[in-house]
Motif scaffolding. Sequence first.
Motif, PDB file in Angstrom:
ATOM      1  N   THR A  71     -10.574   8.979  -7.174  1.00  0.00           N
ATOM      2  CA  THR A  71      -9.292   8.261  -7.153  1.00  0.00           C
ATOM      3  C   THR A  71      -8.160   9.176  -6.684  1.00  0.00           C
ATOM      4  O   THR A  71      -7.337   8.788  -5.838  1.00  0.00           O
ATOM      5  CB  THR A  71      -8.971   7.721  -8.562  1.00  0.00           C
ATOM      6  OG1 THR A  71     -10.013   6.841  -8.974  1.00  0.00           O
ATOM      7  CG2 THR A  71      -7.649   6.968  -8.571  1.00  0.00           C
ATOM      8  N   GLU A  72      -8.117  10.379  -7.220  1.00  0.00           N
ATOM      9  CA  GLU A  72      -7.045  11.321  -6.873  1.00  0.00           C
ATOM     10  C   GLU A  72      -7.090  11.712  -5.402  1.00  0.00           C
ATOM     11  O   GLU A  72      -6.051  11.772  -4.731  1.00  0.00           O
ATOM     12  CB  GLU A  72      -7.140  12.558  -7.760  1.00  0.00           C
ATOM     13  CG  GLU A  72      -6.776  12.304  -9.214  1.00  0.00           C
ATOM     14  CD  GLU A  72      -7.143  13.458 -10.137  1.00  0.00           C
ATOM     15  OE1 GLU A  72      -6.880  13.339 -11.349  1.00  0.00           O
ATOM     16  OE2 GLU A  72      -7.690  14.467  -9.649  1.00  0.00           O
ATOM     17  N   LEU A  73      -8.277  11.988  -4.903  1.00  0.00           N
ATOM     18  CA  LEU A  73      -8.380  12.409  -3.507  1.00  0.00           C
ATOM     19  C   LEU A  73      -8.095  11.257  -2.544  1.00  0.00           C
ATOM     20  O   LEU A  73      -7.553  11.469  -1.457  1.00  0.00           O
ATOM     21  CB  LEU A  73      -9.761  13.006  -3.238  1.00  0.00           C
ATOM     22  CG  LEU A  73     -10.058  14.332  -3.964  1.00  0.00           C
ATOM     23  CD1 LEU A  73     -11.435  14.856  -3.581  1.00  0.00           C
ATOM     24  CD2 LEU A  73      -8.998  15.386  -3.661  1.00  0.00           C
ATOM     25  N   THR A  74      -8.443  10.050  -2.949  1.00  0.00           N
ATOM     26  CA  THR A  74      -8.114   8.882  -2.124  1.00  0.00           C
ATOM     27  C   THR A  74      -6.596   8.724  -2.021  1.00  0.00           C
ATOM     28  O   THR A  74      -6.049   8.471  -0.943  1.00  0.00           O
ATOM     29  CB  THR A  74      -8.736   7.609  -2.724  1.00  0.00           C
ATOM     30  OG1 THR A  74     -10.153   7.779  -2.830  1.00  0.00           O
ATOM     31  CG2 THR A  74      -8.456   6.392  -1.859  1.00  0.00           C
ATOM     32  N   LYS A  75      -5.925   8.886  -3.152  1.00  0.00           N
ATOM     33  CA  LYS A  75      -4.458   8.798  -3.155  1.00  0.00           C
ATOM     34  C   LYS A  75      -3.837   9.962  -2.389  1.00  0.00           C
ATOM     35  O   LYS A  75      -2.815   9.808  -1.713  1.00  0.00           O
ATOM     36  CB  LYS A  75      -3.935   8.777  -4.588  1.00  0.00           C
ATOM     37  CG  LYS A  75      -4.256   7.503  -5.338  1.00  0.00           C
ATOM     38  CD  LYS A  75      -3.722   7.544  -6.768  1.00  0.00           C
ATOM     39  CE  LYS A  75      -4.011   6.254  -7.503  1.00  0.00           C
ATOM     40  NZ  LYS A  75      -3.539   6.301  -8.918  1.00  0.00           N
ATOM     41  N   LEU A  76      -4.473  11.129  -2.502  1.00  0.00           N
ATOM     42  CA  LEU A  76      -3.960  12.301  -1.798  1.00  0.00           C
ATOM     43  C   LEU A  76      -4.008  12.082  -0.287  1.00  0.00           C
ATOM     44  O   LEU A  76      -3.057  12.415   0.434  1.00  0.00           O
ATOM     45  CB  LEU A  76      -4.755  13.552  -2.180  1.00  0.00           C
ATOM     46  CG  LEU A  76      -4.398  14.840  -1.425  1.00  0.00           C
ATOM     47  CD1 LEU A  76      -2.943  15.227  -1.693  1.00  0.00           C
ATOM     48  CD2 LEU A  76      -5.343  15.974  -1.829  1.00  0.00           C
ATOM     49  N   VAL A  77      -5.115  11.550   0.209  1.00  0.00           N
ATOM     50  CA  VAL A  77      -5.231  11.272   1.644  1.00  0.00           C
ATOM     51  C   VAL A  77      -4.122  10.314   2.078  1.00  0.00           C
ATOM     52  O   VAL A  77      -3.489  10.510   3.125  1.00  0.00           O
ATOM     53  CB  VAL A  77      -6.623  10.696   1.979  1.00  0.00           C
ATOM     54  CG1 VAL A  77      -6.654  10.142   3.406  1.00  0.00           C
ATOM     55  CG2 VAL A  77      -7.695  11.763   1.806  1.00  0.00           C
ATOM     56  N   ARG A  78      -3.868   9.302   1.274  1.00  0.00           N
ATOM     57  CA  ARG A  78      -2.804   8.349   1.611  1.00  0.00           C
ATOM     58  C   ARG A  78      -1.446   9.047   1.650  1.00  0.00           C
ATOM     59  O   ARG A  78      -0.632   8.807   2.556  1.00  0.00           O
ATOM     60  CB  ARG A  78      -2.786   7.211   0.596  1.00  0.00           C
ATOM     61  CG  ARG A  78      -1.755   6.131   0.898  1.00  0.00           C
ATOM     62  CD  ARG A  78      -1.821   4.968  -0.063  1.00  0.00           C
ATOM     63  NE  ARG A  78      -3.065   4.235   0.099  1.00  0.00           N
ATOM     64  CZ  ARG A  78      -4.047   4.234  -0.781  1.00  0.00           C
ATOM     65  NH1 ARG A  78      -3.932   4.936  -1.900  1.00  0.00           N
ATOM     66  NH2 ARG A  78      -5.147   3.542  -0.571  1.00  0.00           N
ATOM     67  N   LYS A  79      -1.193   9.910   0.674  1.00  0.00           N
ATOM     68  CA  LYS A  79       0.086  10.614   0.621  1.00  0.00           C
ATOM     69  C   LYS A  79       0.242  11.568   1.803  1.00  0.00           C
ATOM     70  O   LYS A  79       1.312  11.654   2.418  1.00  0.00           O
ATOM     71  CB  LYS A  79       0.187  11.384  -0.696  1.00  0.00           C
ATOM     72  CG  LYS A  79       1.577  11.986  -0.967  1.00  0.00           C
ATOM     73  CD  LYS A  79       1.624  12.681  -2.311  1.00  0.00           C
ATOM     74  CE  LYS A  79       3.008  13.224  -2.613  1.00  0.00           C
ATOM     75  NZ  LYS A  79       3.972  12.179  -2.986  1.00  0.00           N
ATOM     76  N   LEU A  80      -0.838  12.285   2.130  1.00  0.00           N
ATOM     77  CA  LEU A  80      -0.764  13.209   3.266  1.00  0.00           C
ATOM     78  C   LEU A  80      -0.547  12.452   4.572  1.00  0.00           C
ATOM     79  O   LEU A  80       0.179  12.908   5.451  1.00  0.00           O
ATOM     80  CB  LEU A  80      -2.051  14.047   3.339  1.00  0.00           C
ATOM     81  CG  LEU A  80      -2.291  15.031   2.186  1.00  0.00           C
ATOM     82  CD1 LEU A  80      -3.614  15.765   2.381  1.00  0.00           C
ATOM     83  CD2 LEU A  80      -1.146  16.030   2.053  1.00  0.00           C
ATOM     84  N   LYS A  81      -1.183  11.289   4.691  1.00  0.00           N
ATOM     85  CA  LYS A  81      -1.001  10.456   5.879  1.00  0.00           C
ATOM     86  C   LYS A  81       0.425   9.939   5.988  1.00  0.00           C
ATOM     87  O   LYS A  81       1.083  10.083   7.016  1.00  0.00           O
ATOM     88  CB  LYS A  81      -1.938   9.238   5.823  1.00  0.00           C
ATOM     89  CG  LYS A  81      -3.329   9.432   6.376  1.00  0.00           C
ATOM     90  CD  LYS A  81      -4.158   8.173   6.163  1.00  0.00           C
ATOM     91  CE  LYS A  81      -3.447   6.942   6.661  1.00  0.00           C
ATOM     92  NZ  LYS A  81      -4.189   5.697   6.342  1.00  0.00           N
ATOM     93  N   ASN A  82       0.886   9.323   4.899  1.00  0.00           N
ATOM     94  CA  ASN A  82       2.171   8.628   4.943  1.00  0.00           C
ATOM     95  C   ASN A  82       3.367   9.557   4.825  1.00  0.00           C
ATOM     96  O   ASN A  82       4.355   9.402   5.544  1.00  0.00           O
ATOM     97  CB  ASN A  82       2.219   7.567   3.846  1.00  0.00           C
ATOM     98  CG  ASN A  82       1.158   6.500   4.015  1.00  0.00           C
ATOM     99  OD1 ASN A  82       0.639   6.297   5.109  1.00  0.00           O
ATOM    100  ND2 ASN A  82       0.814   5.822   2.940  1.00  0.00           N
ATOM    101  N   ASP A  83       3.280  10.495   3.881  1.00  0.00           N
ATOM    102  CA  ASP A  83       4.425  11.381   3.629  1.00  0.00           C
ATOM    103  C   ASP A  83       4.332  12.695   4.397  1.00  0.00           C
ATOM    104  O   ASP A  83       5.352  13.286   4.745  1.00  0.00           O
ATOM    105  CB  ASP A  83       4.552  11.679   2.136  1.00  0.00           C
ATOM    106  CG  ASP A  83       4.869  10.432   1.322  1.00  0.00           C
ATOM    107  OD1 ASP A  83       5.123   9.385   1.935  1.00  0.00           O
ATOM    108  OD2 ASP A  83       4.853  10.504   0.079  1.00  0.00           O
ATOM    109  N   GLY A  84       3.099  13.149   4.629  1.00  0.00           N
ATOM    110  CA  GLY A  84       2.920  14.432   5.312  1.00  0.00           C
ATOM    111  C   GLY A  84       2.601  14.295   6.780  1.00  0.00           C
ATOM    112  O   GLY A  84       2.387  15.297   7.469  1.00  0.00           O
ATOM    113  N   ASN A  85       2.542  13.028   7.260  1.00  0.00           N
ATOM    114  CA  ASN A  85       2.275  12.767   8.676  1.00  0.00           C
ATOM    115  C   ASN A  85       0.959  13.393   9.135  1.00  0.00           C
ATOM    116  O   ASN A  85       0.830  13.844  10.270  1.00  0.00           O
ATOM    117  CB  ASN A  85       3.435  13.285   9.529  1.00  0.00           C
ATOM    118  CG  ASN A  85       3.515  12.561  10.864  1.00  0.00           C
ATOM    119  OD1 ASN A  85       3.113  11.403  10.977  1.00  0.00           O
ATOM    120  ND2 ASN A  85       4.018  13.251  11.877  1.00  0.00           N
TER     121      ASN A  85
END
Length: 845
Positions: free
Chosen positions: A598-612
Amino acid sequence: MNLTEVQNVLNTMLSAEPSDGQKRNIVFWYDDDGEFQERISEIELKSAKLLTISNNSFYIKYLIEEEEPETNFLVYSPCSKPQPRDNFLIDILKYSKEFSADSTTVIMRDLKIDVSLRSVVKKYAVFFGNKDRYRKFASYGLTKYSEQIIDTAVLSALLKLPALDIEGVFKTVLVDGLLGEGKFITDIEKFGDMEAFWSLAGDIYGYTLKDKDIKLLAISMFLKHMSVTYRGSISENMAKFIGENISNAFVFIENFMNTPNYIMIAEMITDDIKLPSLIKDIETDSFIETDTFPIFDREIIRRLIENLTHKAGEFDKYIRQIKERRKSHFYKNYENEYSALYYAAKLLSLEQHYGKKIKGSTAIDLYELYKKEYYLFDTYYRKFILHYDRIQNLEEFTPLFMLIENTYINFFLSELSVKWESAVLGLQTQWSLPSEIPQQQFCKKIVSSYIDKGEKLFVVISDGLRYEVAKELCDVLNTEHKGIVNLDTMLGVLPSYTSLGMAALLPGEEISYSDSGEVRIDGMPTKSTEQRATVLKKKYPKSTCVSFDDIRTMSKEELRAVTVGQDLIYVYHNTIDGRGDNASTEKQVFEAAEDCITELTKLVRKLKNDGNATNILITADHGFIYRRTALNESDKTPKELISYLIAKRRFIMTADKKEIHGTSRYAMDYLMKDSSLEVVIPKGTNCYKVSGSGSNYVHGGASLQEIMIPVIRFKSDRSSSDKLKVKKVSVSLTSLTRKITSMITYLEFFQNEVVEEKWVPVRLKAYFADEEGNRISNENIIIADSRSKEFADRTFKEKFTLKSGKYDKTKPYYLILADEEEKINEEVQKIKFNIDLIFNNDLGL
């Protein structure tokens, strides 16, 4: 009514615009008891004349029709209304209005109830005599009346329901009569009509027993619901409770199930009808679709435990039964029990499939077989333990737990470790596999392939993320993100522990150990995040290291500030090893694996959306082995008196050549040139004897679970193309007919796409509704999650039961397919149907 109220009503009626083609208003007032005879002359009529009937009917008729044909008249009689044959003014009365000052008439006039229902209204005089009850009845805004509608509205008002609701009436009365103090029933008896309630019970729900008893009514309705899906035999005594109007009772119970009191009533009836003894000898498939009572779930679970524990062998059958129960109402109450049974059946089926024999002889064969097939043993075991731990009452599951534990440890772990250990004997002097990138070349072979092309890269290193968990993570990423997801592997370093694994993922020319056992890269320490950042910058100047815990709390601006201008960002995550490598929390390691995904799935989303981020790698320092039951002390390998640099539960790093019984040695010069160090690992999955607890979760050895390092490659797709977009599979109605001719009908559906890669499962609610959106049937759940290429495996047959009522064959009705996960636009399909029942039951509701 007082005189002023009477006067106001009469003036309103007489001054109203004439209707039905009339040119004037004539109002007849038959004052049955002559209550207003003495005061009739006091009434001031604004636009009409008063005529009093007193043996002068001929004169009145002549005056109205001949003398003053355009004048408004109030015709008053201090007597009861005569029978038509005795009423000389009947022809005038037919095109006139009537007024009455008695309460029943006033109520009927105010609520616009037809005079034909006067006797129904009159029996509720006490009910309407209370302003609050009257106001509640009026608030329902009824425009159509029948005896049943009035009865239902009175009951709804007495039960304080927000709207006229026949189901609400019966739900409230059942709960009040079986679980409450009977207050509502007392109110019905005082201010309503309990006989009306029982009449509705007979007309709508087919209750025909002579005994007017709330519990017997409940039993009847519950058994009607059960009879729709139950295929077993029942006694004659029980059959008499079922009777007719099954469809209405079925839909009622379907809706009643969603209320908090349902289970208590269901359990009460289960005891009353002795249901456990009834189904004791009935085949499971006879009630596999029946969910009226929770006892069905408990019995199915008991039988599955018994069959699996005794290894009856029909694993496909048990898996099918478990899948069938997913659509049942109480599945969510027993989800962990069913899930544990599902993964137990899958593991035992896998054991049966391989004939209790691990195939493969060479290291490469076993490595590839584990990657493609054998990892499932670890996944099924992990999932079984995960759900087993969540079950509240474990006593019933103990025999199955022991079987799964024995199968996993003494068959799979033992057989695989023996095979693997034999296969890697040739690797003891040179730890490598020709087909695999060594973990220590991660930067050289993988990271640089991005950086050299000028592509920005995020590397997520999750401590203890073993291959089979990464496989599940890969599947989740594939179904939640638009992009390309691939899973590769590397051959992990030996010994497979955090300090060395983390160092191996950094760039450098030389790995070495300090005298205190600290791992260094080109002479630089690598223990902390800051030290690793220093090593990383030496090779990649535009790089940084950050922890997952820091990133998860960062705003978009903060994350951009850390990553902008960097070519390479390492993110360190520690959920699995953080809990597993701690004696007090190691039993939570499989929960940690779930959290990790769950955490890594959310992390990928955050890196995509917020970290470009476009390119993200997810890998690990090492894997792990976990078994729930601890090794017996007698099975552990004793630590001999030898000198060592590092000593852990799963390995000793030493330059001492003294042999230790029951171990294998691997030369460290594969990693450190000209090193005399060796890593000494207990055979199989054994550990060294060390003081303290915490030997269930281990790593550091050479097992496949410990040294197969996952590398997930994720590339985000920012294009407008739908090719890599995650999509839910679609479901089509395949039944050709669009006409329903019976209260119970079957329809077939087909899952169009196979669940794979970017096609994900869908869970649909299916039910019928009328033009206004009112549900007219039960609700079925369609779970479209098949991965099979076979059409038959993706076909569903669902049973729909219509509510009893009047269906107009000229009007459209609709089959609704709604996505259960969508909260706003849940409707997926709306398919038009005609309903032309052979027996159309008009209940007037």
